[in-house]
Design an enzyme around this catalytic site. Structure first.
Site, PDB file in Angstrom:
ATOM      1  N   ALA B  69       1.884  -4.646   2.875  1.00 45.95           N
ATOM      2  CA  ALA B  69       1.108  -3.530   3.732  1.00 45.95           C
ATOM      3  C   ALA B  69       1.803  -2.259   3.225  1.00 45.95           C
ATOM      4  CB  ALA B  69       1.910  -4.130   5.313  1.00 45.95           C
ATOM      5  N   ARG B 100      -4.472   2.611   9.151  1.00 50.67           N
ATOM      6  CA  ARG B 100      -3.286   3.690   9.310  1.00 50.67           C
ATOM      7  C   ARG B 100      -3.810   5.076   9.195  1.00 50.67           C
ATOM      8  NH1 ARG B 100       2.084   4.708   7.958  1.00 50.67           N
ATOM      9  NH2 ARG B 100       2.309   6.211   6.363  1.00 50.67           N
TER      10      ARG B 100
END
Lengths: 487, 480
Positions: B69, B100
């Site tokens: 991640a 994101r």
């Protein structure tokens, strides 16, 4: 490139080159190249097994989903559910790291179960795996047995578990495995010869639409059929805001699930996400067992209601008959806005079957139908469905293709709209067509998961969403002389 | 730096009591592991007494992610002109696709690639290995996306476990395709959080990219690079214009809306300006050691910190830049005052608690304070000791500091401290909103932004006011 390789000068693509490629990716030639792909997957519309397992685990009262594996996965699943439902998504994890890879994850599981039980006081801890313990070969059966033997978790806490590696199947298979394991665990020793609860066990399948589950319950209540809705996330992922956070806000009661083995009837409303569970139920449960398609549109809702009526010897409630009439009224009123319109669809197999069925009823044309991970069996079933209507004649089915394939289809052979989850928005934008968001996840619009898309009301909801969008587009894009008060 | 003024009702004794009570509800072993991660702030203590960067305690609801991640979502993903391959099973790529909010310019699929490229591993790939498939995949990607300036291979857990050699594949394919192919061994099980993913990514950028390119124009005295800004909600697009207005040339950005070749030429700049210290300090240190490039931390959240940062930046340059900085500060002062005049009266005296990644809790404190809001608790998902050392002076004495706080602990803390706002992530958002507590997602700016720079502060002030003063919160308790 060696460390001593010559330093290159920063370059820019020329506008001509960019224009060329921009056009090229919309061509037939590109489509062919795109479809010749063997290894690369671009923008797939499916997720991995443990996500589905978490959905099931969340759907039982007082159950705390427990992820055996690495921490990052747990974070991804929880975020995904929170983004879609805009709700908390409690789940815990035993956070395996490098030493877990070397020594196995048993110690993590022991400590994790101990802490999770002490802190969150769950009534059940469904355990499922991520890739990591699957690759290193952790033996869940032994681990969980040992955990109880060594006192890390009281013997009486139900601890169903499922192996759900990401490299097999998709989220719907994780749903299936976890559900089977939970039912297996809870019903153990509960089967009583000759006993019948008189209840219906309804298994909705992987469904991110809490409105659908509420609609099923409403229908059953109108019928007066006693039921147990399995893995009922509607009260977990759609909860009140009243100043109190509840860790376990709802879900199927464990005792109801345990009793389900003595039920009168078990119905699964999704075939592809309940295959294993239903196979096991066939062998284990008393009463009748049926798998029928999701009640999308009029005919499939009719079939669902008739099945309920037949199985429980109850007439179709007047209220539902009236609702049918109202829905058909809405469909006939608005048929002109969908008739002959071409659609692309992407999603899970059971959703696709239902949506295509609805479009055929409306005289709309399901044109590009794509499932990014499924089987030949689905392809065959979809083709058979298309063959039932002249409106299905143009429909093409694409299995194990992704949304970048879909993009090629949309730009070379256009349609009027696409039905799918949020992931399809890129292809829709490139093709300049509206995306009708049905499925999971929907992370860029609010409240859609609260509106049912099944049942008669669901048919009206889908119709309203699609027809009005087409009318909006007409109003927004037509020339002045075609701008009218009435549509 | 002068110490923060004390917050009414917050004392070291009360905070320590709260921590003790919270730990008492946990199993002894877990409480023992968690205790060093919680503390009452001592602004002048160095090092900060709170421990960090340790393993998650199994079974507690941690908010942490993983190395993958950190690598894909944070560092590599925002580089717009590369194809980033999530190598392994389907899940990781799908969940990190577009979640994101690192915005980028370009034409998707043509010159920018905000997409999910994955090898979608199946069981046979686990059994027989995925190296061959990876080679084929890279060829296909290059053919279908010819304007890519390179490719990155981000390995997921199984790839490392089965021992696939993505480094060899990358080397071979780089030669074959004649463009950058960068392996990044960022399997999720590595390390204890996202943080190691940042580090591994930085190392791969160091080894494969930096120093490999040069800018076409001669290097100028005002050339700088922006390090550690990921363009969440357009942050880079609000920060860059200020630097340009004071006369600097931003030659490359790491990595928000970034271009790989410009990143590869960053070693030519005169100064590296670093925003997210946690994720990218390694790179500044590398460039300092190898190319003698100085670096400077800056903070563009809120007018006070912007002014402080601009003056600190000016100190590194000549009188022209210094004069420009004063001009820019003077120009925006009235603009910022208008924002404060509008929002501060409604926010003065409120309190907030923060729990975000590895930088924002300490960096945003100034912006909250500009609005009259005091921070009663702060902590990080994946910070290290140096982050906490930088945090302590920013917080008032006796406030709560919590590292890798579990949902269980944070709930207790919030219940006791009753902040007017919680700023944290998506997983925490609805927990607190159900409890009727205003919330902003501070990883993603809650689908808003930018929050950086002068433009960003306007948005930040509006959002914080909107969250705290939304009339919807008054509806939570029913009258019957």
């Amino acid at each position: 490139m060696s460390a001593e390789a010559a330093v290159k000068i920063v370059t820019e693509h020329s506008p001509e080159e960019i224009a060329r490629v921009k056009e090229w990716i919309n061509t037939e030639e590109y489509k062919e190249k795109n479809f010749a792909r063997e290894a690369l997957v671009v923008n797939p519309a499916h997720a991995c097994q443990p996500l589905g397992a978490q959905m099931v685990a969340t759907g039982f009262a007082g159950a705390l989903p427990f992820i055996h594996g690495s921490q990052g996965c747990a974070s991804y699943f929880r975020s995904t559910f929170s983004r879609h439902f805009r709700e908390p998504a409690a789940a815990t994890c035993d956070a395996m790291t490098e030493d877990g890879a070397v020594f196995g994850g048993q110690n993590n599981l022991f400590e994790g179960l101990e802490n999770a039980y002490a802190l969150y006081k769950p009534k059940m801890i469904p355990v499922f795996t991520t890739c990591m313990p699957e690759v290193i070969g952790d033996d869940l059966t032994a681990f969980i047995k040992n955990a109880k033997l060594q006192g890390h978790l009281p013997e009486e806490v139900p601890t169903p578990y499922a192996n759900t590696p990401s490299f097999n199947g998709s989220h719907i298979h994780g749903y299936d495995s976890m559900l089977k394991s939970i039912l297996e665990t809870l019903t153990e020793g509960k089967s009583i010869e000759g006993k019948c609860t008189g209840k219906l066990n309804l298994i909705p399948g992987f469904d991110g639409n809490t409105g659908n589950l509420r609609e099923y319950k409403r229908i059953l209540e109108l019928f007066g059929i006693p039921y147990t809705l399995m893995a009922d996330i509607s009260e977990v992922f759609d909860t009140v805001c009243d100043g109190t956070y509840r860790l376990y806000p709802g879900g199927t009661k464990l005792e109801d699930a345990a009793e389900s083995v003595n039920g009168k009837v078990t119905i699964a409303l999704q075939k592809y996400s309940t295959t294993t569970t239903m196979k096991w139920i066939e062998e284990t449960y008393t009463g009748e067992k049926v798998t029928i398609p999701m009640p999308f549109g009029i005919k499939k809702t009719d079939a669902f209601l008739m099945k309920l009526s037949e199985l429980f010897g109850k007439p179709i409630p007047e209220k539902l008959k009236e609702e049918r009439g109202l829905a058909v009224d809405a469909l006939t009123d608005a048929h002109q806005y969908l008739h002959g319109k071409k659609f692309a669809l992407a999603g899970d197999p059971d959703y696709l079957i239902g949506l295509v069925s609805f479009l055929l009823e409306m005289g709309a044309i399901p044109y590009h139908i794509l499932c990014s991970r499924t089987t030949k069996k689905f392809e065959k079933e979809m083709k058979a469905l298309l063959a039932t209507s002249p409106f299905g004649a143009q429909g093409k089915v694409y299995i194990n293709k992704d949304l970048w394939h879909m993009r090629s289809l949309l730009v070379t052979d256009p349609v009027d709209g696409i039905i799918g989850d949020t992931h399809a928005k890129w292809a829709a934008r490139d093709a300049r067509i509206p995306l009708f968001r049905i499925g999971f996840p929907i992370i860029d619009r609010v409240n859609l998961h609260r509106n049912p898309v099944v049942g008669y009301q669901g048919a009206v909801n889908i119709l309203t969403m699609i027809a009005n969008k087409f009318l909006d587009i007409k109003d927004e894009t037509c020339e002045d002389q075609w701008f009218e008060m009435m549509r | 730096m002068s110490e923060r003024k004390p917050i009414a009702g917050v004392t070291k004794e009360k905070t320590e009591k709260l921590i003790k009570e919270t730990l008492a509800e946990m199993p002894a072993k877990a409480a023992k592991k968690r205790a060093p991660h919680l503390g009452a702030n001592e602004p002048s203590a160095s090092p900060c007494a709170v421990k960090s960067n340790k393993k998650v305690v199994p079974g507690v609801m941690s908010q942490r992610g993983c190395a993958y991640a950190g690598a894909k979502g944070v560092v590599w993903g925002p580089i717009r002109d590369m194809v980033h391959v999530s190598h392994g099973p389907i899940g990781c790529g799908v969940y990190s696709w577009g979640t994101r909010r690192n915005l980028m310019q370009g034409i998707p699929g043509v010159t920018s690639f905000p997409m999910d490229f994955t090898s979608d591993f199946q069981e046979r790939d686990i059994v027989y290995g995925g190296d061959k498939k990876l080679e084929k995949l890279l060829q296909e990607a290059d053919e279908l996306f010819p304007l890519n300036k390179g490719m990155s291979i981000l390995s997921e857990c199984p790839v490392g476990l089965i021992g696939d050699d993505i480094n060899a594949v990358a080397k071979k394919m780089e030669a074959e395709l004649g463009k950058l192919v960068v392996p990044c061994n960022c399997e999720g099980f590595r390390g204890v959080s996202q943080s190691l993913g940042h580090h591994i990514s930085n190392d791969s950028i160091r080894d494969h990219i930096i120093g490999k390119f040069a800018f076409p124009d001669p290097v100028g005295p005002y050339d700088v690079a922006l390090i550690g800004d990921y363009n969440i909600g357009g942050d880079v697009w609000a920060a860059k214009p200020i630097l340009e207005e004071i006369g600097l040339n931003v030659k490359s950005v790491w990595t928000g809306d970034g271009e790989v070749e410009k990143i590869g030429a960053t070693h030519q700049v005169k100064l590296n300006l670093i925003h997210c210290y946690r994720s990218m300090n390694y790179m500044c240190k590398v460039m300092e050691e190898k190319w003698n490039i100085p670096w400077l931390e800056y903070n563009f959240f809120g007018p006070t910190k912007i002014e402080e940062s601009l003056r600190a930046i000016a100190e590194r340059f000549d009188d022209t830049i210094k004069a420009n900085v004063e001009k820019v500060i003077a120009k925006y002062k009235p603009v910022m005052q208008t924002v404060l005049d509008e929002y501060k009266p409604r926010l003065e005296g409120k309190t907030a608690m923060l729990f975000v990644g590895g930088l924002r809790p300490r960096h945003t404190i100034g912006a909250y304070e500009d609005l009259g809001i005091q921070i009663t608790g702060a902590g990080y998902e994946f910070a290290h000791q140096d982050d906490y050392d930088r945090t302590a002076p920013e917080m008032a004495r006796g406030t709560l500091i919590y590292d890798d706080v579990s949902e269980f602990e944070l709930e207790k803390f919030v219940e006791e401290l009753k902040p007017d706002l919680v700023g944290s992530g998506i997983k925490e958002k609805y927990v607190f909103q159900k409890a009727g507590i205003p919330f902003r997602q501070m990883h993603s700016w809650d689908y808003s932004g930018p929050y950086h720079g002068y433009e960003g502060f306007k948005v930040f002030a509006r959002d914080v006011d909107m969250a705290i003063n939304s009339p919807t919160w008054k509806l939570v308790k029913s009258p019957f």
